[in-house]
Design a protein around this motif. Sequence first.
Motif, PDB file in Angstrom:
ATOM      1  N   ARG A  18       0.826  -1.192  -0.185  1.00  0.00           N
ATOM      2  CA  ARG A  18      -0.157  -0.016   0.094  1.00  0.00           C
ATOM      3  C   ARG A  18       0.866   1.226   0.108  1.00  0.00           C
ATOM      4  O   ARG A  18       0.282   2.549  -0.110  1.00  0.00           O
ATOM      5  CB  ARG A  18      -0.845  -0.088   1.054  1.00  0.00           C
ATOM      6  CG  ARG A  18      -2.264  -1.069   1.389  1.00  0.00           C
ATOM      7  CD  ARG A  18      -3.380  -0.613   2.008  1.00  0.00           C
ATOM      8  NE  ARG A  18      -3.897   0.688   1.094  1.00  0.00           N
ATOM      9  CZ  ARG A  18      -4.428   1.429   1.718  1.00  0.00           C
ATOM     10  NH1 ARG A  18      -5.015   1.527   3.404  1.00  0.00           N
ATOM     11  NH2 ARG A  18      -5.021   2.625   1.247  1.00  0.00           N
ATOM     12  N   ASP A  20       2.552   2.975  -1.941  1.00  0.00           N
ATOM     13  CA  ASP A  20       2.435   3.924  -3.028  1.00  0.00           C
ATOM     14  C   ASP A  20       1.033   4.575  -2.917  1.00  0.00           C
ATOM     15  O   ASP A  20       0.911   5.831  -3.650  1.00  0.00           O
ATOM     16  CB  ASP A  20       2.593   3.229  -4.452  1.00  0.00           C
ATOM     17  CG  ASP A  20       3.991   3.127  -4.750  1.00  0.00           C
ATOM     18  OD1 ASP A  20       4.954   3.698  -4.135  1.00  0.00           O
ATOM     19  OD2 ASP A  20       4.674   1.919  -5.718  1.00  0.00           O
ATOM     20  N   GLU A  21       0.180   3.862  -2.401  1.00  0.00           N
ATOM     21  CA  GLU A  21      -1.111   4.209  -2.399  1.00  0.00           C
ATOM     22  C   GLU A  21      -1.798   5.367  -1.526  1.00  0.00           C
ATOM     23  O   GLU A  21      -2.716   5.983  -1.479  1.00  0.00           O
ATOM     24  CB  GLU A  21      -2.357   3.217  -2.238  1.00  0.00           C
ATOM     25  CG  GLU A  21      -2.270   2.257  -3.658  1.00  0.00           C
ATOM     26  CD  GLU A  21      -2.841   1.025  -3.294  1.00  0.00           C
ATOM     27  OE1 GLU A  21      -3.542   0.690  -2.407  1.00  0.00           O
ATOM     28  OE2 GLU A  21      -2.428  -0.168  -3.840  1.00  0.00           O
ATOM     29  N   VAL A  22      -0.798   5.550  -0.372  1.00  0.00           N
ATOM     30  CA  VAL A  22      -1.180   6.549   0.730  1.00  0.00           C
ATOM     31  C   VAL A  22      -1.269   7.869   0.015  1.00  0.00           C
ATOM     32  O   VAL A  22      -0.364   8.466  -0.550  1.00  0.00           O
ATOM     33  CB  VAL A  22      -0.160   6.699   1.761  1.00  0.00           C
ATOM     34  CG1 VAL A  22      -0.380   7.555   2.882  1.00  0.00           C
ATOM     35  CG2 VAL A  22       0.205   5.283   2.197  1.00  0.00           C
ATOM     36  N   PRO A  23      -2.548   8.582   0.314  1.00  0.00           N
ATOM     37  CA  PRO A  23      -2.975   9.788  -0.350  1.00  0.00           C
ATOM     38  C   PRO A  23      -2.028  10.918   0.051  1.00  0.00           C
ATOM     39  O   PRO A  23      -1.635  10.815   1.038  1.00  0.00           O
ATOM     40  CB  PRO A  23      -4.264  10.210   0.185  1.00  0.00           C
ATOM     41  CG  PRO A  23      -4.929   8.871   0.622  1.00  0.00           C
ATOM     42  CD  PRO A  23      -3.781   7.989   1.038  1.00  0.00           C
ATOM     43  N   ARG A  24      -1.691  11.637  -0.859  1.00  0.00           N
ATOM     44  CA  ARG A  24      -0.772  12.794  -0.669  1.00  0.00           C
ATOM     45  C   ARG A  24       0.872  12.658  -0.285  1.00  0.00           C
ATOM     46  O   ARG A  24       1.493  13.425  -0.116  1.00  0.00           O
ATOM     47  CB  ARG A  24      -1.395  13.650   0.332  1.00  0.00           C
ATOM     48  CG  ARG A  24      -2.708  14.212   0.421  1.00  0.00           C
ATOM     49  CD  ARG A  24      -3.024  15.093  -0.956  1.00  0.00           C
ATOM     50  NE  ARG A  24      -2.809  16.443  -0.699  1.00  0.00           N
ATOM     51  CZ  ARG A  24      -3.405  17.265  -0.221  1.00  0.00           C
ATOM     52  NH1 ARG A  24      -4.743  17.135   0.355  1.00  0.00           N
ATOM     53  NH2 ARG A  24      -2.909  18.564   0.011  1.00  0.00           N
ATOM     54  N   ARG A  25       1.149  11.161  -0.257  1.00  0.00           N
ATOM     55  CA  ARG A  25       2.441  10.843   0.300  1.00  0.00           C
ATOM     56  C   ARG A  25       3.493  11.361  -0.623  1.00  0.00           C
ATOM     57  O   ARG A  25       4.443  12.076  -0.391  1.00  0.00           O
ATOM     58  CB  ARG A  25       2.436   9.413   0.417  1.00  0.00           C
ATOM     59  CG  ARG A  25       3.904   9.140   0.710  1.00  0.00           C
ATOM     60  CD  ARG A  25       4.003   7.449   0.581  1.00  0.00           C
ATOM     61  NE  ARG A  25       5.185   7.180   1.479  1.00  0.00           N
ATOM     62  CZ  ARG A  25       5.626   6.125   2.313  1.00  0.00           C
ATOM     63  NH1 ARG A  25       4.455   4.992   2.206  1.00  0.00           N
ATOM     64  NH2 ARG A  25       6.448   5.947   3.003  1.00  0.00           N
ATOM     65  N   GLU A  27       3.220  13.818  -2.605  1.00  0.00           N
ATOM     66  CA  GLU A  27       3.477  15.400  -2.498  1.00  0.00           C
ATOM     67  C   GLU A  27       4.524  15.484  -1.372  1.00  0.00           C
ATOM     68  O   GLU A  27       5.026  16.623  -1.449  1.00  0.00           O
ATOM     69  CB  GLU A  27       2.062  16.068  -2.372  1.00  0.00           C
ATOM     70  CG  GLU A  27       1.900  17.481  -2.253  1.00  0.00           C
ATOM     71  CD  GLU A  27       0.406  17.643  -1.873  1.00  0.00           C
ATOM     72  OE1 GLU A  27      -0.589  17.118  -2.421  1.00  0.00           O
ATOM     73  OE2 GLU A  27       0.212  18.289  -0.945  1.00  0.00           O
ATOM     74  N   ALA A 160      -9.417   9.226   5.705  1.00  0.00           N
ATOM     75  CA  ALA A 160      -9.067  10.100   4.514  1.00  0.00           C
ATOM     76  C   ALA A 160      -7.961   8.825   3.855  1.00  0.00           C
ATOM     77  O   ALA A 160      -7.847   8.888   2.582  1.00  0.00           O
ATOM     78  CB  ALA A 160      -8.239  11.273   4.865  1.00  0.00           C
ATOM     79  N   ILE A 161      -7.247   8.221   4.643  1.00  0.00           N
ATOM     80  CA  ILE A 161      -6.451   7.255   4.095  1.00  0.00           C
ATOM     81  C   ILE A 161      -7.002   5.947   3.809  1.00  0.00           C
ATOM     82  O   ILE A 161      -6.322   4.807   3.350  1.00  0.00           O
ATOM     83  CB  ILE A 161      -4.890   7.001   4.832  1.00  0.00           C
ATOM     84  CG1 ILE A 161      -5.167   6.369   6.142  1.00  0.00           C
ATOM     85  CG2 ILE A 161      -4.171   8.409   4.971  1.00  0.00           C
ATOM     86  CD1 ILE A 161      -4.038   6.182   6.976  1.00  0.00           C
ATOM     87  N   ASP A 162      -8.346   5.856   3.995  1.00  0.00           N
ATOM     88  CA  ASP A 162      -9.178   4.743   3.816  1.00  0.00           C
ATOM     89  C   ASP A 162      -8.701   3.366   4.603  1.00  0.00           C
ATOM     90  O   ASP A 162      -8.482   2.389   3.979  1.00  0.00           O
ATOM     91  CB  ASP A 162      -9.311   4.351   2.428  1.00  0.00           C
ATOM     92  CG  ASP A 162     -10.385   3.308   2.061  1.00  0.00           C
ATOM     93  OD1 ASP A 162     -11.253   3.187   2.863  1.00  0.00           O
ATOM     94  OD2 ASP A 162     -10.191   2.640   0.830  1.00  0.00           O
ATOM     95  N   TRP A 198      -0.263  17.478   5.794  1.00  0.00           N
ATOM     96  CA  TRP A 198      -1.629  17.144   5.568  1.00  0.00           C
ATOM     97  C   TRP A 198      -2.019  16.213   6.557  1.00  0.00           C
ATOM     98  O   TRP A 198      -1.669  15.108   6.698  1.00  0.00           O
ATOM     99  CB  TRP A 198      -1.545  16.395   4.031  1.00  0.00           C
ATOM    100  CG  TRP A 198      -2.984  15.810   3.658  1.00  0.00           C
ATOM    101  CD1 TRP A 198      -4.127  16.685   3.294  1.00  0.00           C
ATOM    102  CD2 TRP A 198      -3.450  14.746   3.656  1.00  0.00           C
ATOM    103  NE1 TRP A 198      -5.274  15.858   3.291  1.00  0.00           N
ATOM    104  CE2 TRP A 198      -4.776  14.431   3.064  1.00  0.00           C
ATOM    105  CE3 TRP A 198      -2.766  13.424   3.941  1.00  0.00           C
ATOM    106  CZ2 TRP A 198      -5.489  13.546   3.159  1.00  0.00           C
ATOM    107  CZ3 TRP A 198      -3.575  12.075   3.684  1.00  0.00           C
ATOM    108  CH2 TRP A 198      -4.996  12.119   3.298  1.00  0.00           C
TER     109      TRP A 198
END
Length: 213
Positions: A18, A20-25, A27, A160-162, A198
């Motif tokens: 997972r 690569d899938e962490v939102p905003r990572r 960034e 937010a990170i599901d 974030w």
Amino acid sequence: MPAEEWTTAEHVRRYLCRADEVPRRAEGESVLLEHVPRDARRILDLGTGDGRLLALLQIDRPEMLGVGLDFSDLMLRAARDRFADEDRVEVVEHDLAKPLPALGHFDAVVSSMAIHHLEHERKRSLYGEVFALLEPGGVFANFEHVASPTHRLHLAFFAAIDEPLEHEDPSDRLLDVESQLVWLRELGFDDVDCYWKWLEMALLVGVKPAEMG
Ligand SMILES: C[S@@+](CC[C@H](N)C(=O)[O-])C[C@H]1O[C@@H](n2cnc3c(N)ncnc32)[C@H](O)[C@@H]1O
């Protein structure tokens, strides 16, 4: 036992799948990459995991010499596999709960999502050890999982990170940004700030003054 989950194949596999899938990572990582000088020669990565951050740093720094520390056999194996064909990265087994080993001095020390597993007292003493092994003018950049100011915001981050809250690492010892910035300043770092944030992901940066005195 803090961070025991990093010795289990299931936890490590789940994290790596997972990552690569962490939102905003990406960034936050890109801001970290901007603040590590392109001519940084020796770079130390604390809690390197499978060497993700060292590999990102290498893209614009082909000559850099990286050292990655971790204590998980599974992560160490993954990092050694990643860098199997090169001799510019050394992967070293080390428990960050203990004082850093003698590794010489570094132009930059980085970390990603690792130091929050340490007890607060150890976080602070580790920051002091980082200061000591940085070259004058060297950069410390810690891309970190930090504490939310309220439980509601903590829940909002997991939403937010599901991730269900049950997947929260039992070894997490989350600490707020402000306390860590104060420590870095007290320890002598310059230009200390939170350079990106974030929800519970933050980039804390400090620079060792070029001239001490
Ligand atoms: C969330 S992963 C992050 C890995 C990598 N830095 C990345 O960004 O993908 C946390 C890492 O910290 C390591 N870690 C946790 N506690 C540690 C300790 N006490 N000493 C060394 N490594 C530790 C784990 O083994 C794991 O590799």
